[in-house]
Design an enzyme around this catalytic site. Structure first.
Site, PDB file in Angstrom:
ATOM      1  N   HIS A 102       0.914  -1.271  -0.119  1.00  0.00           N
ATOM      2  CA  HIS A 102      -0.075  -0.080  -0.006  1.00  0.00           C
ATOM      3  C   HIS A 102       0.881   1.117   0.046  1.00  0.00           C
ATOM      4  O   HIS A 102       2.013   1.224   0.577  1.00  0.00           O
ATOM      5  CB  HIS A 102      -0.894  -0.028   1.255  1.00  0.00           C
ATOM      6  CG  HIS A 102      -1.544  -1.009   1.462  1.00  0.00           C
ATOM      7  ND1 HIS A 102      -1.351  -2.200   2.102  1.00  0.00           N
ATOM      8  CD2 HIS A 102      -3.052  -1.314   1.304  1.00  0.00           C
ATOM      9  CE1 HIS A 102      -2.382  -2.977   2.520  1.00  0.00           C
ATOM     10  NE2 HIS A 102      -3.297  -2.417   1.774  1.00  0.00           N
ATOM     11  N   ASP A 105       2.337   1.951   3.542  1.00  0.00           N
ATOM     12  CA  ASP A 105       3.242   0.877   3.974  1.00  0.00           C
ATOM     13  C   ASP A 105       4.366   1.488   3.825  1.00  0.00           C
ATOM     14  O   ASP A 105       5.451   1.161   4.595  1.00  0.00           O
ATOM     15  CB  ASP A 105       3.110  -0.452   3.033  1.00  0.00           C
ATOM     16  CG  ASP A 105       1.940  -0.879   3.453  1.00  0.00           C
ATOM     17  OD1 ASP A 105       0.994  -0.829   4.335  1.00  0.00           O
ATOM     18  OD2 ASP A 105       1.495  -2.005   2.475  1.00  0.00           O
ATOM     19  N   GLU A 233     -10.926  -6.819  -4.802  1.00  0.00           N
ATOM     20  CA  GLU A 233     -10.667  -7.709  -3.865  1.00  0.00           C
ATOM     21  C   GLU A 233     -12.212  -8.215  -2.999  1.00  0.00           C
ATOM     22  O   GLU A 233     -12.111  -7.136  -2.288  1.00  0.00           O
ATOM     23  CB  GLU A 233      -9.485  -7.582  -2.962  1.00  0.00           C
ATOM     24  CG  GLU A 233      -8.937  -8.736  -1.858  1.00  0.00           C
ATOM     25  CD  GLU A 233      -7.690  -8.503  -1.263  1.00  0.00           C
ATOM     26  OE1 GLU A 233      -6.834  -7.828  -1.614  1.00  0.00           O
ATOM     27  OE2 GLU A 233      -7.759  -8.698   0.083  1.00  0.00           O
ATOM     28  N   GLU A 269      -9.169 -13.822  -1.900  1.00  0.00           N
ATOM     29  CA  GLU A 269      -8.330 -14.020  -0.659  1.00  0.00           C
ATOM     30  C   GLU A 269      -9.113 -15.227  -0.018  1.00  0.00           C
ATOM     31  O   GLU A 269     -10.226 -14.977   0.253  1.00  0.00           O
ATOM     32  CB  GLU A 269      -8.165 -12.728   0.187  1.00  0.00           C
ATOM     33  CG  GLU A 269      -7.665 -13.232   1.411  1.00  0.00           C
ATOM     34  CD  GLU A 269      -7.255 -11.761   2.322  1.00  0.00           C
ATOM     35  OE1 GLU A 269      -6.749 -10.886   1.682  1.00  0.00           O
ATOM     36  OE2 GLU A 269      -7.199 -11.840   3.568  1.00  0.00           O
ATOM     37  N   ASP A 297      -4.893 -13.834  -2.875  1.00  0.00           N
ATOM     38  CA  ASP A 297      -4.216 -13.304  -1.570  1.00  0.00           C
ATOM     39  C   ASP A 297      -4.368 -14.579  -0.855  1.00  0.00           C
ATOM     40  O   ASP A 297      -5.355 -14.997  -0.292  1.00  0.00           O
ATOM     41  CB  ASP A 297      -4.988 -12.304  -1.022  1.00  0.00           C
ATOM     42  CG  ASP A 297      -4.452 -10.850  -1.047  1.00  0.00           C
ATOM     43  OD1 ASP A 297      -3.568 -10.783  -2.135  1.00  0.00           O
ATOM     44  OD2 ASP A 297      -4.984  -9.924  -0.634  1.00  0.00           O
ATOM     45  N   ASP A 310      -5.954 -13.801   8.959  1.00  0.00           N
ATOM     46  CA  ASP A 310      -4.988 -13.763   7.863  1.00  0.00           C
ATOM     47  C   ASP A 310      -3.480 -14.722   8.455  1.00  0.00           C
ATOM     48  O   ASP A 310      -2.382 -14.400   8.447  1.00  0.00           O
ATOM     49  CB  ASP A 310      -4.320 -12.594   7.970  1.00  0.00           C
ATOM     50  CG  ASP A 310      -5.142 -11.488   6.985  1.00  0.00           C
ATOM     51  OD1 ASP A 310      -5.929 -12.121   6.426  1.00  0.00           O
ATOM     52  OD2 ASP A 310      -4.885 -10.290   7.129  1.00  0.00           O
ATOM     53  N   ASP A 340      -0.913 -12.739   1.814  1.00  0.00           N
ATOM     54  CA  ASP A 340      -1.568 -11.679   2.649  1.00  0.00           C
ATOM     55  C   ASP A 340      -1.812 -12.288   4.055  1.00  0.00           C
ATOM     56  O   ASP A 340      -2.858 -12.535   4.560  1.00  0.00           O
ATOM     57  CB  ASP A 340      -2.776 -11.213   1.963  1.00  0.00           C
ATOM     58  CG  ASP A 340      -3.243  -9.907   2.724  1.00  0.00           C
ATOM     59  OD1 ASP A 340      -3.059  -9.586   3.741  1.00  0.00           O
ATOM     60  OD2 ASP A 340      -4.369  -9.408   2.053  1.00  0.00           O
TER      61      ASP A 340
END
Ligand code: XLS
Ligand code: NI
Ligand code: NI
Length: 438
Positions: A102, A105, A233, A269, A297, A310, A340
């Site tokens: 991102h 980040d 997503e 994901e 993901d 996660d 992820d």
């Protein structure tokens, strides 16, 4: 020579299934060909910067726990630079070709939007140098539109038009950054695009706004000449009670309704699939069936916990089923397998990040090889083919070809009477069959 952040850890090598070295691949052999393609090209593994480099293991009840030597520095920008160096050192040692991040980040926000962008530009320059030095590439970039309080009501679906405008400006910049870095894709995850309460929400208006936003994304992509793939997503909840992009089917309906379907694919994901009440394979299969399977993901949830935990994938059964669908769909083109996922709060050493990725990559490698073996034997395939074989001729073929309507069906059934006897679906036999390959 830059500082080494992951000290005592060298390049992770493939040592084969008999190796007892926890920091070696037992199954993931990047060069090995499966169905004529190297494992590295099947997976196109990516490291998620936000989890692996940025997240310290804080949870709702406690402070960060992880030892992260790259988070020390005299100021925010030095720390940001160290994070980039740590990311590339990590990817290189792990032997992974891609990363995802991102905007936030990579670089901190400044006092103004322009200052924020200037900080980002400075770090992007360093990222570009590191890409050049290592050959490691950006699988996809994205913008963080969920952390800052300005997005408390959402970004593209905010009741505050200024928040929408800010999100637009931020995504414009993040897409430019993805272009500068030669990113193969750009992800839109609707971080707060949803609602907490319908008592204060105009759903129709918010959905229209979300569509306006996505059209701006498509226009901007063209304007700046970004050639990467756009992805949405899906996720059903968290942080909002109900997210609009709730699952693959909801995304597909949205994309069709607003004339966007040709521009987007999905980034599926695993943990989001299970939160939506689906299996990971269901979401992959739905996307593949509709030609919008783009990227993955990879992570997993916890059977007993109802949120996006996660965790790193460890379930060979699940990776086998996922790889069956991904192989059937022809594999990734622009997409790949992004981890992820974050390590447990009690896994505090830098080495734990390697253990997590190595284990997950081996889990997918086993899934791939098992799926390929199942496909090679063809038993599952021919069972399914046989199960639908009565559609290949007679009334089935006429229905598929659109040659008959209800009038013809009525005539057919009057002549025929009861349908042909049903045959067993053999669920347990097939479950045992899959297990016989594992
Ligand atoms: C959160 C999402 C997020 C996206 C990128 O649940 O998975 O990490 O992948 O914004
Ligand atoms: Ni994700
Ligand atoms: Ni997630």
């Amino acid at each position: 020579m830059a500082e080494e952040f992951f000290q005592g850890i060298g390049k992770i090598e493939y040592e084969g299934p008999d190796s007892k070295n926890p920091l070696a691949f037992k199954r993931y052999n990047p060069e090995e060909l499966v169905e004529g393609k190297s494992m590295a090209n099947h997976f196109r593994f990516a490291v998620a910067m936000w989890h692996t480099i940025c997240s310290g293991g804080a949870d709702m009840f406690g402070a960060p726990t992880r030892v992260m030597p790259w988070l020390t520095g005299s100021d925010e920008m030095e720390i940001a630079r160290n994070k980039v160096l740590a990311l590339f050192e990590f990817c290189q040692k792990l032997g992974v070709q891609f990363y995802c991040f991102h905007d936030r980040d990579a670089a901190p926000e400044g006092e103004t939007f322009e200052e924020t962008n200037a900080k980002l530009d400075e770090i992007v320059k360093l990222i570009a140098e590191q890409q050049e030095r290592t050959g490691i590439k950006l699988l996809w970039g994205t913008a963080c539109l969920f952390n800052h309080p300005r997005f408390m009501h959402g970004a593209a679906t905010s009741c505050n038009a200024d928040a929408f405008a800010y999100a637009g400006a931020q995504v414009a910049k993040a897409m430019e950054v993805a272009k500068t870095l030669g990113g193969q894709g750009y992800v839109l995850w609707g971080g707060r695009e949803g609602y907490k309460s319908l008592l204060n929400t105009d759903m129709k208006r918010e959905l229209d706004h979300l569509a306006r936003f996505m059209h701006m994304v498509v226009d901007w992509k063209k304007n700046i000449g970004f050639e990467g793939q756009l992805y949405i997503e899906p996720k059903p909840m968290e942080p909002t009670k109900h997210q609009y992009d709730s699952d693959a089917a909801a995304c597909y309906a949205f994309l069709q309704r607003y004339d966007l379907v040709e521009h987007f694919k999905l980034n599926i994901e695993s943990n989001h699939a299970t939160l939506a009440g689906h299996t990971f394979q269901h979401e992959l299969e739905f996307a593949a069936a509709n030609g919008i399977l783009g990227s993955v993901d990879a992570n997993r949830g916890d059977l007993l916990l109802g949120w996006d935990t996660d965790q790193f994938p460890t379930d060979i059964y699940e990776t086998t089923l996922a790889m069956l669908t991904i192989l059937k769909a022809g594999g990734f083109t622009t997409g790949g397998l992004n981890f992820d996922a974050h390590v447990a709060r009690e896994s505090i050493d830098p080495a734990d990040l390697f253990h997590a990725h190595v284990g997950a990559m081996d889990t997918f490698a086993r899934g791939l090889k098992i799926a390929a073996a199942i496909r090679e034997d063809g038993v599952l395939d021919s069972f399914i083919k046989q199960r639908y074989s009565n559609w290949d001729s007679g009334i089935g073929a006429d229905i598929e070809a659109g040659k008959v309507g209800f009038a013809e069906l009525s005539k057919y059934i009057i002549e025929k009477g009861e349908p042909a006897a049903n045959e067993s679906g053999r669920v347990e036999m097939l479950e045992a069959l899959i297990n016989s390959y594992i």
